[in-house]
Motif scaffolding. Structure first.
Motif, PDB file in Angstrom:
ATOM      1  N   MET A   1       0.927  -1.506   0.064  1.00 22.18           N
ATOM      2  CA  MET A   1      -0.175   0.121  -0.071  1.00 22.18           C
ATOM      3  C   MET A   1       0.462   1.192   0.098  1.00 22.18           C
ATOM      4  N   GLU A   2       1.847   1.514   0.668  1.00 18.73           N
ATOM      5  CA  GLU A   2       2.753   2.574   0.710  1.00 18.73           C
ATOM      6  C   GLU A   2       3.720   2.768  -0.572  1.00 18.73           C
ATOM      7  N   LYS A   3       3.513   1.505  -1.042  1.00 20.17           N
ATOM      8  CA  LYS A   3       4.477   2.162  -2.532  1.00 20.17           C
ATOM      9  C   LYS A   3       3.156   2.433  -3.596  1.00 20.17           C
ATOM     10  N   LEU A   4       1.896   2.848  -3.505  1.00 21.29           N
ATOM     11  CA  LEU A   4       1.071   3.058  -4.660  1.00 21.29           C
ATOM     12  C   LEU A   4       0.838   4.558  -3.476  1.00 21.29           C
ATOM     13  N   ILE A   5       1.140   4.579  -2.674  1.00 17.28           N
ATOM     14  CA  ILE A   5       0.587   6.253  -2.096  1.00 17.28           C
ATOM     15  C   ILE A   5       1.775   6.930  -2.375  1.00 17.28           C
ATOM     16  N   GLU A   6       3.192   5.900  -1.963  1.00 14.06           N
ATOM     17  CA  GLU A   6       4.421   6.951  -2.664  1.00 14.06           C
ATOM     18  C   GLU A   6       4.425   7.345  -4.125  1.00 14.06           C
ATOM     19  N   TYR A   7       3.976   6.827  -4.982  1.00 15.08           N
ATOM     20  CA  TYR A   7       3.761   6.404  -6.155  1.00 15.08           C
ATOM     21  C   TYR A   7       3.197   7.869  -7.117  1.00 15.08           C
ATOM     22  N   ILE A   8       2.186   8.164  -6.432  1.00 11.17           N
ATOM     23  CA  ILE A   8       0.877   8.905  -6.197  1.00 11.17           C
ATOM     24  C   ILE A   8       1.100  10.362  -5.603  1.00 11.17           C
ATOM     25  N   LEU A   9       1.974  10.319  -4.924  1.00 15.49           N
ATOM     26  CA  LEU A   9       2.511  11.535  -4.263  1.00 15.49           C
ATOM     27  C   LEU A   9       3.178  12.150  -5.395  1.00 15.49           C
ATOM     28  N   HIS A  10       4.366  11.287  -6.033  1.00 11.29           N
ATOM     29  CA  HIS A  10       4.927  12.114  -7.030  1.00 11.29           C
ATOM     30  C   HIS A  10       3.927  13.113  -8.158  1.00 11.29           C
ATOM     31  N   PHE A  11       2.681  12.597  -8.300  1.00  7.64           N
ATOM     32  CA  PHE A  11       2.229  13.652  -9.317  1.00  7.64           C
ATOM     33  C   PHE A  11       0.387  14.553  -8.821  1.00  7.64           C
ATOM     34  N   GLY A  12       1.405  14.778  -7.210  1.00  8.03           N
ATOM     35  CA  GLY A  12       0.430  16.204  -6.894  1.00  8.03           C
ATOM     36  C   GLY A  12       0.934  15.849  -5.555  1.00  8.03           C
ATOM     37  N   ASN A  13      -0.286  16.078  -4.198  1.00  6.40           N
ATOM     38  CA  ASN A  13       0.136  16.452  -2.604  1.00  6.40           C
ATOM     39  C   ASN A  13      -1.715  16.123  -2.035  1.00  6.40           C
ATOM     40  N   LEU A  14      -1.204  15.162  -0.422  1.00  8.90           N
ATOM     41  CA  LEU A  14      -2.162  14.679  -0.454  1.00  8.90           C
ATOM     42  C   LEU A  14      -1.818  14.836   0.726  1.00  8.90           C
ATOM     43  N   ASN A  15      -3.336  15.739   1.777  1.00  9.64           N
ATOM     44  CA  ASN A  15      -3.051  15.405   2.958  1.00  9.64           C
ATOM     45  C   ASN A  15      -3.268  14.169   4.212  1.00  9.64           C
ATOM     46  N   GLN A  16      -2.749  13.363   4.640  1.00  4.50           N
ATOM     47  CA  GLN A  16      -3.173  12.024   5.245  1.00  4.50           C
ATOM     48  C   GLN A  16      -4.504  12.295   5.220  1.00  4.50           C
ATOM     49  N   GLN A  17      -5.585  12.273   5.618  1.00  7.50           N
ATOM     50  CA  GLN A  17      -7.336  12.418   5.635  1.00  7.50           C
ATOM     51  C   GLN A  17      -7.076  11.756   4.304  1.00  7.50           C
ATOM     52  N   GLN A  18      -6.863  11.951   2.797  1.00  7.26           N
ATOM     53  CA  GLN A  18      -6.765  11.739   1.756  1.00  7.26           C
ATOM     54  C   GLN A  18      -6.712  10.676   1.522  1.00  7.26           C
ATOM     55  N   ILE A  19      -5.046  10.593   1.714  1.00 14.77           N
ATOM     56  CA  ILE A  19      -5.005   9.285   1.669  1.00 14.77           C
ATOM     57  C   ILE A  19      -4.623   7.864   2.777  1.00 14.77           C
ATOM     58  N   ASP A  20      -5.832   7.980   3.721  1.00 18.94           N
ATOM     59  CA  ASP A  20      -6.654   7.151   4.157  1.00 18.94           C
ATOM     60  C   ASP A  20      -7.353   6.830   3.403  1.00 18.94           C
ATOM     61  N   PHE A  21      -8.009   7.625   3.018  1.00 18.01           N
ATOM     62  CA  PHE A  21      -9.708   8.007   2.247  1.00 18.01           C
ATOM     63  C   PHE A  21      -9.171   6.647   0.942  1.00 18.01           C
ATOM     64  N   ILE A  22      -8.045   6.979   0.244  1.00 19.43           N
ATOM     65  CA  ILE A  22      -6.922   6.272  -1.378  1.00 19.43           C
ATOM     66  C   ILE A  22      -7.313   5.046  -0.739  1.00 19.43           C
ATOM     67  N   LYS A  23      -6.662   4.835   0.188  1.00 15.98           N
ATOM     68  CA  LYS A  23      -6.207   3.224   1.088  1.00 15.98           C
ATOM     69  C   LYS A  23      -7.779   3.114   1.385  1.00 15.98           C
ATOM     70  N   SER A  24      -8.567   3.593   1.758  1.00 23.14           N
ATOM     71  CA  SER A  24      -9.453   2.775   1.859  1.00 23.14           C
ATOM     72  C   SER A  24     -10.597   2.071   0.906  1.00 23.14           C
ATOM     73  N   LYS A  25     -10.662   2.334  -0.169  1.00 24.38           N
ATOM     74  CA  LYS A  25     -11.196   2.017  -1.099  1.00 24.38           C
ATOM     75  C   LYS A  25     -10.223   1.575  -2.320  1.00 24.38           C
ATOM     76  N   ALA A  26      -9.022   1.170  -2.175  1.00 22.94           N
ATOM     77  CA  ALA A  26      -7.917   0.040  -2.507  1.00 22.94           C
ATOM     78  C   ALA A  26      -8.857  -1.599  -1.969  1.00 22.94           C
ATOM     79  N   THR A  27      -8.433  -2.285  -2.728  1.00 17.70           N
ATOM     80  CA  THR A  27      -8.354  -4.204  -2.648  1.00 17.70           C
ATOM     81  C   THR A  27      -7.391  -4.506  -3.107  1.00 17.70           C
TER      82      THR A  27
END
Length: 189
Positions: A1-27
């Motif tokens: 999961m951390e690799k996904l977030i790391e990858y996404i953060l190369h393309f824009g900024n997200l706060n912790q709440q947004q990161i947690d929301f993305i994580k909650s949607k991943a299966t």
């Protein structure tokens, strides 16, 4: 999961709440070698982020020959993005070349991320642009190069794949027969 977030953060900024929301949607999804992630004639179900494994994009030409035209490996998104977004039937196949583990998002979950996270459309567009640019960069020289040069380019662009992908798929990707690929490999050793 951390690799996904790391990858996404190369393309824009997200706060912790947004990161947690993305994580909650991943299966998490696991596919065995030769399973299809997306099939021609069917609407793509997911957009995925590859944690482990290799996928190939392929189609059948008018002679019924299977043509591989792209490979995706770890820490990359995989999807038939245009058909996924439109919820239209795919024209190509995305197949696992190895056993694969990935994080996937359904259309509903992807749309919820889009509708909830400010500027997600910009981040997503940048990711899509990067993927398309990489595909074009890897594919366009293959049109004008001879088989040996194409193989050497493949080794340069996909150094970690040569021992993970069957030579028949490499030959298909390069647009040569498997026998020609064997000769090419023999001549450059």
């Amino acid at each position: 999961m951390e690799k996904l977030i790391e990858y996404i953060l190369h393309f824009g900024n997200l706060n912790q709440q947004q990161i947690d929301f993305i994580k909650s949607k991943a299966t998490e999804l696991e596919l065995k070698k030769d399973d299809y992630f997306s099939e021609a004639g069917k609407i793509p179900k997911y957009i995925g982020f590859v944690s482990e494994g290799v996928f190939r994009f392929c189609y059948y030409n008018n002679k019924g020959e299977e043509i591989t035209y792209y490979f995706i490996s770890e820490n990359s998104f995989v999807s038939d993005q245009q058909k996924f977004d439109a919820q239209a039937a795919a024209t190509d196949y995305i197949q696992a070349v190895t056993d694969c583990k990935m994080l996937v998002f359904s259309k509903k979950d992807w749309d919820e991320i889009l509708n909830t996270i400010l500027d997600w459309d910009k981040i997503s567009a940048k990711i899509t642009h990067k993927c398309l640019t990489e595909a074009m960069d890897r594919r366009s020289p293959l049109v004008s190069e001879d088989g040996t040069t194409r193989y050497l380019s493949f080794l340069e662009k996909y150094p970690m794949l040569i021992n993970r992908v069957p030579l028949s798929l490499v030959a298909s990707y390069l647009g040569v027969t498997q026998q020609s690929l064997s000769r090419i490999r023999k001549n450059i050793r």
